[in-house]
Design a protein around this motif. Sequence first.
Motif, PDB file in Angstrom:
ATOM      1  N   MET A 107     -29.037 -89.903   0.464  1.00 54.28           N
ATOM      2  CA  MET A 107     -28.530 -91.732  -0.376  1.00 54.28           C
ATOM      3  C   MET A 107     -30.319 -91.887   0.344  1.00 54.28           C
ATOM      4  SD  MET A 107     -25.980 -93.320   2.426  1.00 54.28           S
ATOM      5  CE  MET A 107     -24.721 -92.801   0.890  1.00 54.28           C
ATOM      6  N   VAL A 108     -30.358 -93.104   0.083  1.00 54.35           N
ATOM      7  CA  VAL A 108     -30.913 -93.915   0.560  1.00 54.35           C
ATOM      8  C   VAL A 108     -31.247 -95.252   1.091  1.00 54.35           C
ATOM      9  CG1 VAL A 108     -32.356 -95.558  -1.682  1.00 54.35           C
ATOM     10  CG2 VAL A 108     -33.777 -95.167   0.244  1.00 54.35           C
ATOM     11  N   ALA A 109     -31.586 -96.074   2.391  1.00 54.01           N
ATOM     12  CA  ALA A 109     -30.867 -97.227   2.996  1.00 54.01           C
ATOM     13  C   ALA A 109     -32.213 -98.054   2.398  1.00 54.01           C
ATOM     14  CB  ALA A 109     -30.858 -97.069   4.010  1.00 54.01           C
ATOM     15  N   LEU A 110     -31.192 -99.556   2.218  1.00 54.30           N
ATOM     16  CA  LEU A 110     -32.232-100.776   1.929  1.00 54.30           C
ATOM     17  C   LEU A 110     -31.503-101.930   2.759  1.00 54.30           C
ATOM     18  CD1 LEU A 110     -32.228-102.071  -1.780  1.00 54.30           C
ATOM     19  CD2 LEU A 110     -30.679 -99.870  -0.474  1.00 54.30           C
ATOM     20  N   VAL A 111     -32.300-103.203   2.113  1.00 55.56           N
ATOM     21  CA  VAL A 111     -31.741-104.744   2.626  1.00 55.56           C
ATOM     22  C   VAL A 111     -31.182-104.936   1.679  1.00 55.56           C
ATOM     23  CG1 VAL A 111     -32.280-107.089   3.228  1.00 55.56           C
ATOM     24  CG2 VAL A 111     -33.659-104.852   4.138  1.00 55.56           C
ATOM     25  N   GLY A 112     -29.868-105.123   1.449  1.00 55.73           N
ATOM     26  CA  GLY A 112     -28.604-105.558   0.678  1.00 55.73           C
ATOM     27  C   GLY A 112     -29.184-106.781  -0.184  1.00 55.73           C
ATOM     28  N   LEU A 145     -43.520-127.876  10.007  1.00 59.43           N
ATOM     29  CA  LEU A 145     -42.696-127.181   9.528  1.00 59.43           C
ATOM     30  C   LEU A 145     -41.867-126.454  10.594  1.00 59.43           C
ATOM     31  CD1 LEU A 145     -45.259-124.835   7.051  1.00 59.43           C
ATOM     32  CD2 LEU A 145     -44.183-127.545   6.651  1.00 59.43           C
ATOM     33  N   ALA A 146     -40.215-126.735   9.675  1.00 62.40           N
ATOM     34  CA  ALA A 146     -39.087-125.355  10.645  1.00 62.40           C
ATOM     35  C   ALA A 146     -39.384-124.797   9.914  1.00 62.40           C
ATOM     36  CB  ALA A 146     -38.005-126.825  11.497  1.00 62.40           C
ATOM     37  N   PHE A 147     -39.048-123.319  10.351  1.00 59.69           N
ATOM     38  CA  PHE A 147     -38.185-122.551   9.598  1.00 59.69           C
ATOM     39  C   PHE A 147     -36.972-121.852   9.933  1.00 59.69           C
ATOM     40  CE2 PHE A 147     -43.192-121.980   9.246  1.00 59.69           C
ATOM     41  CZ  PHE A 147     -43.534-121.882   7.989  1.00 59.69           C
ATOM     42  N   THR A 148     -35.469-121.636   9.128  1.00 61.46           N
ATOM     43  CA  THR A 148     -34.904-121.077   9.258  1.00 61.46           C
ATOM     44  C   THR A 148     -34.677-119.710   8.861  1.00 61.46           C
ATOM     45  OG1 THR A 148     -32.303-120.912   9.603  1.00 61.46           O
ATOM     46  CG2 THR A 148     -33.390-122.290   7.869  1.00 61.46           C
ATOM     47  N   PRO A 149     -33.337-118.871   9.574  1.00 59.94           N
ATOM     48  CA  PRO A 149     -33.414-117.597   9.108  1.00 59.94           C
ATOM     49  C   PRO A 149     -32.458-117.279   7.861  1.00 59.94           C
ATOM     50  CG  PRO A 149     -32.947-117.517  11.089  1.00 59.94           C
ATOM     51  CD  PRO A 149     -33.575-118.675  11.185  1.00 59.94           C
ATOM     52  N   VAL A 150     -32.450-116.508   7.291  1.00 59.40           N
ATOM     53  CA  VAL A 150     -31.735-116.757   6.342  1.00 59.40           C
ATOM     54  C   VAL A 150     -32.044-115.322   5.731  1.00 59.40           C
ATOM     55  CG1 VAL A 150     -30.446-117.709   3.613  1.00 59.40           C
ATOM     56  CG2 VAL A 150     -32.036-118.891   5.448  1.00 59.40           C
ATOM     57  N   ALA A 151     -29.961-115.207   5.004  1.00 56.49           N
ATOM     58  CA  ALA A 151     -29.830-113.118   4.518  1.00 56.49           C
ATOM     59  C   ALA A 151     -30.220-113.059   3.130  1.00 56.49           C
ATOM     60  CB  ALA A 151     -28.536-112.834   4.773  1.00 56.49           C
ATOM     61  N   SER A 152     -30.876-112.390   2.785  1.00 54.86           N
ATOM     62  CA  SER A 152     -32.042-112.655   1.479  1.00 54.86           C
ATOM     63  C   SER A 152     -30.857-113.338   0.095  1.00 54.86           C
ATOM     64  CB  SER A 152     -32.518-110.971   1.532  1.00 54.86           C
ATOM     65  OG  SER A 152     -33.120-110.943   0.076  1.00 54.86           O
ATOM     66  N   GLN A 167     -34.971-104.841  10.542  1.00 58.05           N
ATOM     67  CA  GLN A 167     -34.625-104.619  11.783  1.00 58.05           C
ATOM     68  C   GLN A 167     -33.927-103.845  11.599  1.00 58.05           C
ATOM     69  OE1 GLN A 167     -37.497-104.801  13.985  1.00 58.05           O
ATOM     70  NE2 GLN A 167     -36.246-103.191  15.081  1.00 58.05           N
ATOM     71  N   GLN A 168     -32.758-103.941  11.046  1.00 58.82           N
ATOM     72  CA  GLN A 168     -31.729-102.418  11.342  1.00 58.82           C
ATOM     73  C   GLN A 168     -32.017-101.209  10.534  1.00 58.82           C
ATOM     74  OE1 GLN A 168     -27.939-103.559   9.056  1.00 58.82           O
ATOM     75  NE2 GLN A 168     -26.411-102.028  10.178  1.00 58.82           N
ATOM     76  N   VAL A 169     -32.474-101.068   9.110  1.00 56.85           N
ATOM     77  CA  VAL A 169     -33.251 -99.542   8.262  1.00 56.85           C
ATOM     78  C   VAL A 169     -34.296 -99.615   9.138  1.00 56.85           C
ATOM     79  CG1 VAL A 169     -34.927 -99.659   6.732  1.00 56.85           C
ATOM     80  CG2 VAL A 169     -33.324-101.133   6.425  1.00 56.85           C
ATOM     81  N   LEU A 170     -35.224 -99.755  10.368  1.00 54.22           N
ATOM     82  CA  LEU A 170     -36.667 -99.598  11.003  1.00 54.22           C
ATOM     83  C   LEU A 170     -34.983 -98.996  12.710  1.00 54.22           C
ATOM     84  CD1 LEU A 170     -39.031-101.847  11.241  1.00 54.22           C
ATOM     85  CD2 LEU A 170     -39.001 -99.814   9.830  1.00 54.22           C
ATOM     86  N   ASP A 171     -34.199 -99.617  12.914  1.00 55.58           N
ATOM     87  CA  ASP A 171     -33.855 -98.653  13.892  1.00 55.58           C
ATOM     88  C   ASP A 171     -32.887 -97.719  13.641  1.00 55.58           C
ATOM     89  OD1 ASP A 171     -34.324-101.317  15.624  1.00 55.58           O
ATOM     90  OD2 ASP A 171     -32.796-102.196  15.492  1.00 55.58           O
ATOM     91  N   ARG A 224     -27.641 -95.304  -2.775  1.00 58.20           N
ATOM     92  CA  ARG A 224     -27.856 -96.612  -1.729  1.00 58.20           C
ATOM     93  C   ARG A 224     -26.459 -96.929  -0.604  1.00 58.20           C
ATOM     94  NH1 ARG A 224     -29.453-101.189  -6.268  1.00 58.20           N
ATOM     95  NH2 ARG A 224     -28.944 -99.321  -7.154  1.00 58.20           N
ATOM     96  N   MET A 225     -26.869 -97.362   0.284  1.00 62.29           N
ATOM     97  CA  MET A 225     -27.204 -97.347   1.590  1.00 62.29           C
ATOM     98  C   MET A 225     -27.035 -98.972   1.689  1.00 62.29           C
ATOM     99  SD  MET A 225     -26.775 -96.039   5.430  1.00 62.29           S
ATOM    100  CE  MET A 225     -26.001 -94.629   5.223  1.00 62.29           C
ATOM    101  N   GLU A 226     -26.485-100.301   1.769  1.00 65.24           N
ATOM    102  CA  GLU A 226     -26.979-101.019   2.011  1.00 65.24           C
ATOM    103  C   GLU A 226     -26.980-101.982   3.307  1.00 65.24           C
ATOM    104  OE1 GLU A 226     -25.791-104.304  -1.335  1.00 65.24           O
ATOM    105  OE2 GLU A 226     -26.664-103.003  -2.944  1.00 65.24           O
ATOM    106  N   LEU A 227     -28.038-102.377   4.097  1.00 64.32           N
ATOM    107  CA  LEU A 227     -28.404-102.447   5.619  1.00 64.32           C
ATOM    108  C   LEU A 227     -28.222-104.513   5.727  1.00 64.32           C
ATOM    109  CD1 LEU A 227     -29.655 -99.707   7.172  1.00 64.32           C
ATOM    110  CD2 LEU A 227     -27.339-100.642   6.740  1.00 64.32           C
ATOM    111  N   SER A 228     -28.281-104.817   6.390  1.00 62.39           N
ATOM    112  CA  SER A 228     -28.327-106.474   6.432  1.00 62.39           C
ATOM    113  C   SER A 228     -29.632-105.974   6.948  1.00 62.39           C
ATOM    114  CB  SER A 228     -27.082-106.893   7.917  1.00 62.39           C
ATOM    115  OG  SER A 228     -27.598-106.795   9.095  1.00 62.39           O
ATOM    116  N   SER A 229     -30.417-105.990   7.632  1.00 60.00           N
ATOM    117  CA  SER A 229     -31.998-106.246   7.708  1.00 60.00           C
ATOM    118  C   SER A 229     -32.599-105.694   7.831  1.00 60.00           C
ATOM    119  CB  SER A 229     -31.730-107.199   9.354  1.00 60.00           C
ATOM    120  OG  SER A 229     -31.494-106.201  10.400  1.00 60.00           O
TER     121      SER A 229
END
Length: 228
Positions: free
Chosen positions: A127-132, A58-65, A155-159, A148-153
Amino acid sequence: MLIRQLCAGILLLSGAFFQKAYAEPPPSALLFSYISHPQISLIQNELRQAYANLGIELAFTPVASEREFIVGNRGEVDGIAAKFAMAEEQLPDMVRANVALMEVEVYLVCAQTVVCQQQILQDASKMVALVGGKTVLSEVLRSTKIRRMELSSHQQVLDMLAHQRIDYALLVLSYEHIRMIGPQGVQIALPAVYQGEVYHYLHRRYAELVPAVERELRYVVEHNNRLR
Protein backbone atom coordinates in the motif's frame (compact mmCIF):
# COMPACT_ATOMS: atom_id res chain seq x y z
CA MET A 1 -20.96 60.90 -48.89
CA LEU A 2 -23.34 58.47 -47.23
CA ILE A 3 -20.78 55.65 -47.43
CA ARG A 4 -18.15 57.91 -45.90
CA GLN A 5 -20.51 58.78 -43.01
CA LEU A 6 -21.33 55.10 -42.45
CA CYS A 7 -17.62 54.19 -42.35
CA ALA A 8 -16.96 56.99 -39.91
CA GLY A 9 -19.78 55.73 -37.71
CA ILE A 10 -18.45 52.17 -37.77
CA LEU A 11 -14.97 53.37 -36.86
CA LEU A 12 -16.38 55.44 -34.01
CA LEU A 13 -18.31 52.47 -32.62
CA SER A 14 -15.30 50.19 -33.04
CA GLY A 15 -13.11 52.66 -31.22
CA ALA A 16 -15.58 52.90 -28.37
CA PHE A 17 -15.70 49.08 -28.12
CA PHE A 18 -11.93 48.64 -28.02
CA GLN A 19 -11.56 51.49 -25.57
CA LYS A 20 -14.06 49.79 -23.26
CA ALA A 21 -12.41 46.38 -23.72
CA TYR A 22 -8.81 47.45 -23.13
CA ALA A 23 -8.91 50.71 -21.20
CA GLU A 24 -10.01 49.15 -17.92
CA PRO A 25 -7.25 49.47 -15.34
CA PRO A 26 -5.73 46.23 -14.03
CA PRO A 27 -7.04 44.98 -10.67
CA SER A 28 -5.26 46.28 -7.59
CA ALA A 29 -5.41 42.93 -5.78
CA LEU A 30 -6.02 39.28 -6.67
CA LEU A 31 -6.74 36.12 -4.67
CA PHE A 32 -5.04 32.86 -5.64
CA SER A 33 -5.62 29.35 -4.33
CA TYR A 34 -2.79 26.99 -3.50
CA ILE A 35 -2.26 23.45 -2.23
CA SER A 36 -0.38 23.24 1.04
CA HIS A 37 3.13 22.05 0.16
CA PRO A 38 6.59 23.12 1.42
CA GLN A 39 7.71 24.20 -2.04
CA ILE A 40 4.69 26.39 -2.75
CA SER A 41 6.37 29.26 -0.86
CA LEU A 42 8.99 29.42 -3.63
CA ILE A 43 6.30 29.84 -6.26
CA GLN A 44 4.31 32.33 -4.16
CA ASN A 45 7.39 34.53 -3.83
CA GLU A 46 7.92 34.56 -7.59
CA LEU A 47 4.26 35.37 -8.22
CA ARG A 48 4.39 38.23 -5.72
CA GLN A 49 7.46 39.67 -7.44
CA ALA A 50 5.92 39.42 -10.91
CA TYR A 51 2.56 40.92 -9.95
CA ALA A 52 4.20 43.66 -7.89
CA ASN A 53 5.83 44.81 -11.13
CA LEU A 54 2.28 45.24 -12.47
CA GLY A 55 1.12 47.10 -9.36
CA ILE A 56 -1.04 44.20 -8.17
CA GLU A 57 -1.05 42.84 -4.62
CA LEU A 58 -1.65 39.13 -4.04
CA ALA A 59 -3.36 37.14 -1.34
CA PHE A 60 -3.30 33.35 -1.12
CA THR A 61 -5.83 30.92 0.31
CA PRO A 62 -5.15 27.20 0.93
CA VAL A 63 -7.51 24.80 -0.85
CA ALA A 64 -7.66 21.01 -0.96
CA SER A 65 -6.34 19.61 -4.23
CA GLU A 66 -9.66 18.20 -5.44
CA ARG A 67 -11.57 21.37 -4.56
CA GLU A 68 -9.07 23.65 -6.29
CA PHE A 69 -10.48 22.67 -9.69
CA ILE A 70 -13.98 23.64 -8.52
CA VAL A 71 -13.15 27.03 -7.00
CA GLY A 72 -10.93 27.86 -9.97
CA ASN A 73 -13.47 27.09 -12.68
CA ARG A 74 -16.28 28.78 -10.76
CA GLY A 75 -14.22 31.94 -10.41
CA GLU A 76 -14.37 31.85 -6.60
CA VAL A 77 -10.67 32.71 -6.74
CA ASP A 78 -8.93 34.87 -9.32
CA GLY A 79 -6.37 32.21 -10.15
CA ILE A 80 -4.44 29.13 -9.09
CA ALA A 81 -0.87 29.56 -7.91
CA ALA A 82 0.47 26.43 -9.60
CA LYS A 83 -0.78 23.27 -11.28
CA PHE A 84 0.78 20.48 -13.32
CA ALA A 85 0.14 20.93 -17.04
CA MET A 86 -1.24 17.36 -16.91
CA ALA A 87 -4.24 18.75 -15.01
CA GLU A 88 -5.05 21.47 -17.54
CA GLU A 89 -7.95 19.62 -19.16
CA GLN A 90 -9.74 19.87 -15.80
CA LEU A 91 -9.47 23.69 -15.89
CA PRO A 92 -11.65 24.77 -18.84
CA ASP A 93 -12.34 28.20 -17.32
CA MET A 94 -8.73 28.98 -16.50
CA VAL A 95 -6.01 30.43 -18.73
CA ARG A 96 -2.38 29.33 -18.40
CA ALA A 97 0.42 31.84 -17.93
CA ASN A 98 2.81 30.03 -20.24
CA VAL A 99 5.95 30.26 -18.10
CA ALA A 100 7.16 27.07 -16.40
CA LEU A 101 7.51 27.87 -12.70
CA MET A 102 9.32 24.72 -11.68
CA GLU A 103 10.35 21.31 -12.93
CA VAL A 104 8.72 18.98 -10.45
CA GLU A 105 9.08 15.27 -9.96
CA VAL A 106 7.03 12.55 -8.31
CA TYR A 107 9.14 10.24 -6.13
CA LEU A 108 8.56 7.01 -4.28
CA VAL A 109 9.53 7.79 -0.68
CA CYS A 110 9.94 4.96 1.82
CA ALA A 111 10.45 4.35 5.51
CA GLN A 112 14.03 3.52 6.47
CA THR A 113 13.09 -0.03 7.47
CA VAL A 114 11.97 -1.31 4.02
CA VAL A 115 13.56 -1.94 0.63
CA CYS A 116 12.85 1.18 -1.44
CA GLN A 117 12.49 0.21 -5.09
CA GLN A 118 9.94 1.25 -7.71
CA GLN A 119 9.03 -2.39 -8.38
CA ILE A 120 6.81 -2.28 -5.29
CA LEU A 121 4.36 -0.13 -7.28
CA GLN A 122 3.41 -3.33 -9.13
CA ASP A 123 2.94 -5.35 -5.92
CA ALA A 124 -0.77 -5.69 -5.14
CA SER A 125 0.02 -6.74 -1.56
CA LYS A 126 1.61 -3.37 -0.75
CA MET A 127 0.00 0.00 0.00
CA VAL A 128 1.27 3.46 -0.90
CA ALA A 129 0.07 6.72 0.64
CA LEU A 130 -0.59 9.83 -1.42
CA VAL A 131 -2.57 13.06 -1.33
CA GLY A 132 -6.03 12.03 -2.48
CA GLY A 133 -8.26 13.36 -5.23
CA LYS A 134 -7.72 13.97 -8.94
CA THR A 135 -4.05 14.77 -8.63
CA VAL A 136 -1.01 13.98 -10.73
CA LEU A 137 -0.25 11.30 -8.15
CA SER A 138 -3.44 9.38 -8.92
CA GLU A 139 -2.62 9.62 -12.64
CA VAL A 140 0.87 8.22 -12.02
CA LEU A 141 -0.66 5.21 -10.25
CA ARG A 142 -3.22 4.49 -12.95
CA SER A 143 -1.18 1.65 -14.53
CA THR A 144 0.17 0.20 -11.27
CA LYS A 145 -1.13 -2.61 -9.05
CA ILE A 146 -0.25 -1.28 -5.59
CA ARG A 147 -3.16 -0.37 -3.30
CA ARG A 148 -3.45 3.28 -2.33
CA MET A 149 -4.18 5.10 0.89
CA GLU A 150 -5.50 8.60 0.18
CA LEU A 151 -4.57 11.22 2.76
CA SER A 152 -5.59 14.84 3.01
CA SER A 153 -2.29 16.70 2.73
CA HIS A 154 1.40 16.51 1.89
CA GLN A 155 2.22 17.13 5.55
CA GLN A 156 0.04 14.26 6.72
CA VAL A 157 1.93 11.90 4.41
CA LEU A 158 5.26 13.14 5.80
CA ASP A 159 4.09 12.78 9.41
CA MET A 160 2.97 9.20 8.88
CA LEU A 161 6.28 8.33 7.23
CA ALA A 162 8.20 9.93 10.09
CA HIS A 163 6.25 7.90 12.67
CA GLN A 164 6.59 4.72 10.56
CA ARG A 165 2.83 4.34 10.32
CA ILE A 166 3.27 3.80 6.56
CA ASP A 167 6.11 2.22 4.59
CA TYR A 168 5.61 3.83 1.16
CA ALA A 169 4.38 7.14 -0.20
CA LEU A 170 4.33 9.11 -3.43
CA LEU A 171 5.39 12.73 -3.02
CA VAL A 172 5.64 15.66 -5.41
CA LEU A 173 9.06 17.26 -5.05
CA SER A 174 11.58 19.32 -6.94
CA TYR A 175 14.84 17.41 -6.56
CA GLU A 176 16.69 20.72 -6.31
CA HIS A 177 14.75 21.38 -3.10
CA ILE A 178 14.34 17.80 -1.93
CA ARG A 179 15.72 18.71 1.49
CA MET A 180 12.39 20.42 2.12
CA ILE A 181 10.56 17.13 2.63
CA GLY A 182 11.17 17.51 6.36
CA PRO A 183 11.75 14.38 8.43
CA GLN A 184 15.05 12.55 8.26
CA GLY A 185 15.28 8.77 8.20
CA VAL A 186 13.40 8.24 4.95
CA GLN A 187 14.60 6.83 1.64
CA ILE A 188 13.91 8.20 -1.83
CA ALA A 189 13.89 5.81 -4.79
CA LEU A 190 15.64 7.17 -7.87
CA PRO A 191 14.92 8.05 -10.60
CA ALA A 192 11.65 9.97 -10.34
CA VAL A 193 8.45 8.11 -11.17
CA TYR A 194 7.19 11.12 -13.14
CA GLN A 195 8.52 14.51 -14.25
CA GLY A 196 6.52 17.52 -15.33
CA GLU A 197 6.31 21.30 -15.25
CA VAL A 198 3.92 23.39 -13.18
CA TYR A 199 2.27 26.58 -14.40
CA HIS A 200 0.27 29.47 -13.00
CA TYR A 201 -3.38 29.87 -14.05
CA LEU A 202 -5.71 32.88 -14.12
CA HIS A 203 -9.49 32.80 -14.41
CA ARG A 204 -10.60 33.60 -17.95
CA ARG A 205 -12.06 36.95 -16.83
CA TYR A 206 -8.43 38.09 -16.62
CA ALA A 207 -7.39 36.69 -20.01
CA GLU A 208 -6.28 40.13 -21.21
CA LEU A 209 -3.88 40.35 -18.28
CA VAL A 210 -2.09 37.09 -19.16
CA PRO A 211 0.48 38.51 -21.65
CA ALA A 212 1.69 41.08 -19.10
CA VAL A 213 1.82 38.42 -16.38
CA GLU A 214 3.83 36.11 -18.66
CA ARG A 215 6.30 38.89 -19.41
CA GLU A 216 6.93 39.75 -15.76
CA LEU A 217 6.85 36.15 -14.56
CA ARG A 218 9.37 35.08 -17.20
CA TYR A 219 11.72 37.85 -16.07
CA VAL A 220 11.39 36.89 -12.39
CA VAL A 221 11.80 33.14 -12.96
CA GLU A 222 14.83 33.54 -15.22
CA HIS A 223 16.43 36.04 -12.84
CA ASN A 224 15.90 33.75 -9.84
CA ASN A 225 17.23 30.74 -11.74
CA ARG A 226 20.45 32.62 -12.48
CA LEU A 227 20.88 33.34 -8.76
CA ARG A 228 20.50 29.69 -7.72
